[in-house]
Design a protein around this motif. Structure first.
Motif, PDB file in Angstrom:
ATOM      1  N   SER A 161       0.822  -1.220   0.000  1.00  0.00           N
ATOM      2  CA  SER A 161       0.000   0.000   0.000  1.00  0.00           C
ATOM      3  C   SER A 161       0.847   1.257   0.000  1.00  0.00           C
ATOM      4  CB  SER A 161      -0.922  -0.001   1.226  1.00  0.00           C
ATOM      5  OG  SER A 161      -0.163   0.101   2.420  1.00  0.00           O
ATOM      6  N   VAL A 162       2.117   1.134   0.406  1.00  0.00           N
ATOM      7  CA  VAL A 162       3.012   2.290   0.381  1.00  0.00           C
ATOM      8  C   VAL A 162       3.690   2.420  -0.980  1.00  0.00           C
ATOM      9  CG1 VAL A 162       5.108   3.263   1.414  1.00  0.00           C
ATOM     10  CG2 VAL A 162       3.377   2.264   2.866  1.00  0.00           C
ATOM     11  N   PRO A 204       1.938   5.099  -3.468  1.00  0.00           N
ATOM     12  CA  PRO A 204       2.360   6.500  -3.476  1.00  0.00           C
ATOM     13  C   PRO A 204       3.690   6.749  -4.188  1.00  0.00           C
ATOM     14  CG  PRO A 204       1.477   5.939  -1.334  1.00  0.00           C
ATOM     15  CD  PRO A 204       1.522   4.669  -2.125  1.00  0.00           C
ATOM     16  N   GLY A 230       2.601   7.286  -7.466  1.00  0.00           N
ATOM     17  CA  GLY A 230       1.821   8.512  -7.436  1.00  0.00           C
ATOM     18  C   GLY A 230       2.705   9.751  -7.453  1.00  0.00           C
ATOM     19  N   TYR A 231       3.772   9.743  -6.652  1.00  0.00           N
ATOM     20  CA  TYR A 231       4.684  10.884  -6.641  1.00  0.00           C
ATOM     21  C   TYR A 231       5.439  11.003  -7.966  1.00  0.00           C
ATOM     22  CZ  TYR A 231       4.236  12.378  -1.773  1.00  0.00           C
ATOM     23  OH  TYR A 231       3.775  12.893  -0.594  1.00  0.00           O
ATOM     24  N   THR A 261       2.316  16.191   3.817  1.00  0.00           N
ATOM     25  CA  THR A 261       1.585  17.072   2.905  1.00  0.00           C
ATOM     26  C   THR A 261       2.420  18.262   2.478  1.00  0.00           C
ATOM     27  OG1 THR A 261      -0.511  16.423   3.931  1.00  0.00           O
ATOM     28  CG2 THR A 261      -0.497  18.450   2.637  1.00  0.00           C
ATOM     29  N   ASN A 269       8.537  16.404  -5.854  1.00  0.00           N
ATOM     30  CA  ASN A 269       7.691  15.212  -5.914  1.00  0.00           C
ATOM     31  C   ASN A 269       8.489  13.985  -6.326  1.00  0.00           C
ATOM     32  OD1 ASN A 269       5.227  16.394  -5.164  1.00  0.00           O
ATOM     33  ND2 ASN A 269       4.886  17.157  -7.225  1.00  0.00           N
ATOM     34  N   GLY A 276       9.016  10.505  -4.096  1.00  0.00           N
ATOM     35  CA  GLY A 276       8.627   9.199  -4.590  1.00  0.00           C
ATOM     36  C   GLY A 276       9.770   8.222  -4.694  1.00  0.00           C
ATOM     37  N   ILE A 315       9.509   7.488   0.067  1.00  0.00           N
ATOM     38  CA  ILE A 315       8.476   6.458   0.142  1.00  0.00           C
ATOM     39  C   ILE A 315       9.063   5.041   0.135  1.00  0.00           C
ATOM     40  CG2 ILE A 315       6.341   5.635  -0.875  1.00  0.00           C
ATOM     41  CD1 ILE A 315       6.145   8.402   0.319  1.00  0.00           C
TER      42      ILE A 315
END
Length: 591
Positions: free
Chosen positions: A113-114, A117, A120-121, A256, A274, A278, A282
């Motif tokens: 689940s990590v 992201p 995503g990043y 955030t 970003n 990522g 992450i």
């Protein structure tokens, strides 16, 4: 989740095109550019300002419906669609996996689940390089770059891509069986001695509503309030819930605004910030969660061991985070904002005026943000405020000349964009990234043991309810308010605000980096400090509960031993009596 993702991207297609403030014009087949320093009477200035506000009349035709409603509705749908994966998926794994493997499996799910992201990043980094109105405007007419504070990336493109991928991933769920075979009896037998002491349940260990029994909503609603009362009556679970909410407030606020912190403090573009989040941060979190589950399996940690492990890793990460305060950078040198016009040598955060004698002949707007870089290495808020009288070229290649504020002779030039900052921050940025990776890894080590503590401190009958209530409470009390008050506090450090197309304050163009660092890091670490204080009564209650359970187990063993001994004596007495009666019968038979 897919429908909600598409709804979030919808505002881009409803609102008009993005218009940023600039004095640079894209002129085709012309060598004449308008002067950046308008000279005239006050009446001419009033007329010019009136004409410059003409686009604001288009605001009357805009939709009165606020765009945030679409984002809210989309996130609500995404939250509903996420429920079968978490928390119900975590509860399912713990139901059907052995005690020793459950921690590893949950760690794998948390790690996967990590990983999402990460992509995503990376996708966000790619979209941040693309202009927001790509496909709707001619890109050669755009005079700003991704490193400019006015740049807005194609935020909506990432949601469209994510929506399509989510829709494709939803297809396999339709092929899952309605029910699965339960491998062996699992119910109250799986409840360990430690678990039995946390929630007192007068009912039996069996589920009230078996999986193959159809129950009405009213029956489940009647059982919901007593179950919730029983759940919240567990002081250990309640303290864990409070600690989780406070820790997640700190974590969500930090994550955030970390890309924004990197942008403002270390002068990096949004795309690069970003990308670094990522690629570096992450994966460290994912590795930490997986390693935490593996260590918990190898060390065979019980409830107290898992709690101590999670607390220890969080405390070590807290201590390491204090070193971020020492990684300071100076603000950008902007005349009239961080530097007074009369002294362009030392940075000062006092209230400065953007107007000076060098630009007094120009009728300039104080609210514009159209930075130019002078030959002296100083950034000016706009070409007009730099005192530039003429310009040549077009678009990003525009050069402003005869800038009276850049030099005393008045014949110095300036180029579009802020001046690049080359100072100690370039050397300090790698150390910041290294420390960020280490702290992220150490803190995430306690993620899986902490989650397993949540699962093991409750009875299996209330597991799904406990995980669901925990997810709802943390997302409601941490996921929603944390970005709001973090952003409000960070906005107090703004030095120069932009202006919206329809009037009012827009985005912040430049921050006081020193105040930003203190507010951002101070708030993050203060919340962690509060959570550590709340952990103290939690450990006391947990140790008392475990000692009480041990005493009950010893008394129970002694009581069971005495009962068994009495039963053996009765059995021996019965056997001896039967033997005597058998011997008497044998003598009578012989006679």
């Amino acid at each position: 989740m897919s429908i909600g993702t598409f709804i979030i991207a919808l505002p881009h297609f409803i609102i008009g095109r993005y218009q940023y403030e600039t004095s640079v014009r894209w002129v085709v087949n012309s060598t004449l550019n308008p002067s950046p320093c308008p000279v005239g009477s006050p009446s001419d200035l009033a007329q010019d300002r009136k004409l410059s506000h003409v686009p604001a009349t288009a605001c009357e035709g805009d939709s009165n419906l606020s765009m945030w409603i679409y984002v809210l509705l989309g996130n609500v749908l995404r939250g509903i669609g996420e429920t079968p994966v978490q928390p119900l998926g975590i509860s399912y794994i713990d139901d059907f996996a052995s005690d020793e493997n459950a921690a590893l499996y949950v760690g794998c799910v948390q790690t996967i689940s990590v990983i999402g992201p990460v992509f995503g990043y990376l996708l966000g980094s790619l979209c941040a390089k693309i202009y927001v109105d790509i496909g709707f405007v001619k890109m050669e007419t755009i005079t700003i770059t991704p490193s400019d504070a006015r740049w807005v990336g194609a935020w909506w493109l990432g949601y469209l891509i994510a929506g399509v991928i989510t829709l494709l991933s939803a297809i396999p769920f339709w092929f899952l069986p309605r029910s699965l075979h339960i491998p062996g009896a699992q119910g109250s037998e799986k409840c360990t001695p430690e678990q039995t002491s946390f929630i007192k349940d007068p009912h039996s260990g069996k589920h009230k509503y078996p999986a193959d029994q159809n129950t009405t909503f009213i029956e489940m609603a009647k059982d919901f309030i007593p179950s919730l009362r029983t759940l919240l009556g567990n002081p250990v679970y309640l303290i864990y819930l409070c600690v989780s909410i406070i820790q997640l407030n700190s974590l969500i606020g930090m994550v955030t605004y970390k890309p924004k912190y990197i942008e403002q403090h270390f002068k990096q573009s949004a795309s690069k910030a970003n990308f670094l989040m990522g690629v570096i941060n992450i994966p460290a979190v994912a590795l930490g969660m997986f390693s935490g589950g593996l260590l918990m399996k190898r060390l065979k940690l019980n409830i107290m061991g898992a709690a101590r492990f999670a607390f220890g890793t969080s405390l070590i990460g807290y201590i390491l985070s204090l070193f971020f305060f020492a990684m300071s950078c100076e603000n950008a040198k902007v005349a009239g904002v961080t530097l007074p016009y009369i002294s362009l040598d030392s940075i000062s955060y006092d209230k400065h005026s953007v107007f000076a004698a060098c630009n007094s002949d120009c009728f300039c707007s104080e609210s514009d943000w159209d930075p130019v870089c002078g030959e002296n290495g100083i950034t000016y808020v706009s070409p007009c405020l730099a005192g530039c009288a003429s310009s040549s070229g077009s678009g990003k290649n525009t050069v402003f000349s005869s800038c009276s504020c850049v030099g005393e002779a008045g014949n110095f030039t300036a180029s579009t964009g802020q001046c690049p900052e080359k100072d100690d921050c370039d050397r300090m940025f790698p150390y910041f990234l290294a420390l960020s990776v280490i702290t992220s890894f150490i803190i995430s080590l306690g993620g899986t043991p902490g989650y397993m503590f949540l699962i093991r401190c409750i009875k299996p009958q209330l597991k799904s309810l406990a995980l669901g209530f925990h997810a709802m409470a943390t997302r409601t009390l941490a996921g929603i308010p944390a970005p709001i008050y973090f952003g409000a506090i960070i906005d107090t450090t703004c030095l120069k605000w932009g202006q919206k197309r329809c009037g009012g304050l827009g985005a912040c163009r430049i921050y006081n980096t020193t105040a930003y660092r203190i507010a951002y890091l101070g708030l993050t670490l203060s919340l962690r400090s509060i959570s550590f204080i709340i952990c103290i009564p939690g450990f006391i209650l947990l140790s008392r509960q475990l000692r009480k359970e041990e005493r009950n187990a010893v008394h129970g063993a002694l009581a069971n031993g005495g009962t068994e001994l009495e039963a053996l004596r009765k059995e021996e007495f019965v056997v001896s009596n039967s033997d005597q009666s058998q011997q008497t019968a044998d003598r009578e038979t012989r006679l």
